[in-house]
Design a protein around this motif. Sequence first.
Motif, PDB file in Angstrom:
ATOM      1  N   ILE A 219       0.833  -1.199   0.000  1.00 41.02           N
ATOM      2  CA  ILE A 219       0.000   0.000   0.000  1.00 41.02           C
ATOM      3  C   ILE A 219       0.870   1.252   0.000  1.00 41.02           C
ATOM      4  N   LYS A 220       1.919   1.263   0.802  1.00 44.76           N
ATOM      5  CA  LYS A 220       2.808   2.422   0.852  1.00 44.76           C
ATOM      6  C   LYS A 220       3.672   2.524  -0.404  1.00 44.76           C
ATOM      7  N   GLY A 221       4.122   1.386  -0.907  1.00 43.01           N
ATOM      8  CA  GLY A 221       5.011   1.387  -2.066  1.00 43.01           C
ATOM      9  C   GLY A 221       4.320   1.730  -3.367  1.00 43.01           C
ATOM     10  N   LEU A 222       2.995   1.593  -3.421  1.00 39.18           N
ATOM     11  CA  LEU A 222       2.239   1.906  -4.637  1.00 39.18           C
ATOM     12  C   LEU A 222       1.447   3.208  -4.511  1.00 39.18           C
ATOM     13  N   ASP A 223       1.734   3.994  -3.488  1.00 38.62           N
ATOM     14  CA  ASP A 223       1.104   5.289  -3.260  1.00 38.62           C
ATOM     15  C   ASP A 223       2.088   6.386  -3.681  1.00 38.62           C
ATOM     16  N   PRO A 224       1.802   7.230  -4.679  1.00 36.63           N
ATOM     17  CA  PRO A 224       0.476   7.546  -5.214  1.00 36.63           C
ATOM     18  C   PRO A 224       0.091   6.804  -6.490  1.00 36.63           C
ATOM     19  N   TRP A 225       0.999   6.006  -7.073  1.00 43.05           N
ATOM     20  CA  TRP A 225       0.658   5.283  -8.300  1.00 43.05           C
ATOM     21  C   TRP A 225       1.435   3.983  -8.353  1.00 43.05           C
ATOM     22  N   PRO A 226       0.825   2.889  -8.800  1.00 44.08           N
ATOM     23  CA  PRO A 226      -0.514   2.742  -9.387  1.00 44.08           C
ATOM     24  C   PRO A 226      -1.640   2.574  -8.362  1.00 44.08           C
ATOM     25  N   CYS A 227      -1.306   2.563  -7.085  1.00 42.01           N
ATOM     26  CA  CYS A 227      -2.267   2.456  -5.974  1.00 42.01           C
ATOM     27  C   CYS A 227      -2.728   1.005  -5.759  1.00 42.01           C
ATOM     28  N   CYS A 228      -2.782   0.623  -4.490  1.00 43.62           N
ATOM     29  CA  CYS A 228      -3.367  -0.666  -4.130  1.00 43.62           C
ATOM     30  C   CYS A 228      -4.890  -0.535  -4.112  1.00 43.62           C
ATOM     31  N   TYR A 229      -5.566  -1.605  -4.479  1.00 43.50           N
ATOM     32  CA  TYR A 229      -7.023  -1.554  -4.488  1.00 43.50           C
ATOM     33  C   TYR A 229      -7.616  -2.916  -4.154  1.00 43.50           C
ATOM     34  N   THR A 230      -8.889  -2.879  -3.757  1.00 39.23           N
ATOM     35  CA  THR A 230      -9.656  -4.089  -3.474  1.00 39.23           C
ATOM     36  C   THR A 230     -11.109  -3.797  -3.851  1.00 39.23           C
ATOM     37  N   TYR A 231     -11.996  -4.748  -3.597  1.00 36.64           N
ATOM     38  CA  TYR A 231     -13.413  -4.544  -3.937  1.00 36.64           C
ATOM     39  C   TYR A 231     -14.278  -4.768  -2.708  1.00 36.64           C
ATOM     40  N   TYR A 232     -15.143  -3.795  -2.447  1.00 31.89           N
ATOM     41  CA  TYR A 232     -16.108  -3.872  -1.354  1.00 31.89           C
ATOM     42  C   TYR A 232     -17.495  -3.935  -1.981  1.00 31.89           C
ATOM     43  N   GLU A 233     -18.143  -5.075  -1.833  1.00 30.35           N
ATOM     44  CA  GLU A 233     -19.476  -5.292  -2.406  1.00 30.35           C
ATOM     45  C   GLU A 233     -19.525  -4.900  -3.878  1.00 30.35           C
ATOM     46  N   GLY A 234     -18.490  -5.274  -4.611  1.00 32.28           N
ATOM     47  CA  GLY A 234     -18.432  -5.043  -6.048  1.00 32.28           C
ATOM     48  C   GLY A 234     -17.893  -3.697  -6.464  1.00 32.28           C
ATOM     49  N   ASN A 235     -17.647  -2.800  -5.517  1.00 36.11           N
ATOM     50  CA  ASN A 235     -17.121  -1.465  -5.816  1.00 36.11           C
ATOM     51  C   ASN A 235     -15.634  -1.400  -5.509  1.00 36.11           C
ATOM     52  N   ARG A 236     -14.878  -0.847  -6.433  1.00 36.48           N
ATOM     53  CA  ARG A 236     -13.428  -0.780  -6.229  1.00 36.48           C
ATOM     54  C   ARG A 236     -13.066   0.335  -5.247  1.00 36.48           C
ATOM     55  N   TRP A 237     -12.244  -0.026  -4.285  1.00 36.07           N
ATOM     56  CA  TRP A 237     -11.678   0.934  -3.343  1.00 36.07           C
ATOM     57  C   TRP A 237     -10.169   0.963  -3.518  1.00 36.07           C
ATOM     58  N   ARG A 238      -9.612   2.155  -3.639  1.00 37.33           N
ATOM     59  CA  ARG A 238      -8.167   2.314  -3.498  1.00 37.33           C
ATOM     60  C   ARG A 238      -7.869   2.560  -2.028  1.00 37.33           C
ATOM     61  N   LEU A 239      -6.752   2.009  -1.562  1.00 33.80           N
ATOM     62  CA  LEU A 239      -6.430   2.056  -0.135  1.00 33.80           C
ATOM     63  C   LEU A 239      -5.119   2.795   0.108  1.00 33.80           C
ATOM     64  N   PHE A 240      -5.098   3.620   1.188  1.00 36.12           N
ATOM     65  CA  PHE A 240      -3.923   4.409   1.537  1.00 36.12           C
ATOM     66  C   PHE A 240      -3.767   4.469   3.066  1.00 36.12           C
TER      67      PHE A 240
END
Length: 306
Positions: A219-240
């Motif tokens: 999460i820290k190494g991919l901030d600000p790009w390409p960003c870590c992400y996951t899906y919450y109830e089908g919606n993509r969240w980027r995490l920081f």
Amino acid sequence: MGTPEFALPSLEALNRSGDDLLGVVTQPDRPKGRGGFLSPPPIKLAAIKMGCEVYQPEKVREKEFINGIRGLKPDLIVVVAFGQILPKDIIDIPHCGCVNVHASMLPKYRGAAPVNWAIINGDDRTGVTTMMMDAGMDTGPILLQQETEIHEEDTAGSLLRRLSRLGAEFLLETISGIRENRIMPRPQGEAGVSYAPILKKGDGLIDWGLEARRIERLIKGLDPWPCCYTYYEGNRWRLFSSSVLGREDTGIPGRIEAASEDGIIIQTGRGKVSVAEIQPEGKRRMKVSEYLTGHHIEKGTILGNC
């Protein structure tokens, strides 16, 4: 020759140095954002404000571009995160050579993303190297190096900013040393060689089966790009803004254990991760506390692929 914000302090230092800056080479304008409007690189905008001639070749191997650079008769070419590999025809143009500012302690982390990989891999130190360029990828003789600490709270963005300023200082010292014959280039050798390949958007998808410490570094190494992400109830969240809790805790990977103003606590393969900032799909980056003012996050939800 440079493109992203990392190269700005070096360009600004060169502009203040008193040397004759013949021109600035950067990547072509690229589509950006939802509208796909052409956006100029940061270096182009800065160079225009300085009154510098700007060149934006689609490919630096084009004969017309090479002949144009040859016609400028530069003593030295400086390369900082340009984004294209220079052919020998360009490297051979300046009689003092081509100097590159690289954000690692070469020969460690040759390649496009040395800062990201230093954080992802959990390194506690990194640095800046100035080197004479050759036909290889970051294989040329070393001129100067300076090591610096990676702080626990560092992201790729914060570390890049520090290294960009350090690189600019070392660039001027390097040019002065070349001019006065005080610096002797030394071969890198092959001991300790490692690589930092370019990152892609898909590299940010989190595998919650990994241990918490590994996910925090991603999460820290991919901030600000390409960003870590996951899906919450089908919606993509980027995490920081991540931290590790309960390093040895086990449970269902990706399960939301709690959500409060302090952040979202998520179970991993071993340990838990707390995330303090998110960017829901189609929205801006925000603190979890702000998101919770208008949304509910269901405890027990399993994060993962869409």
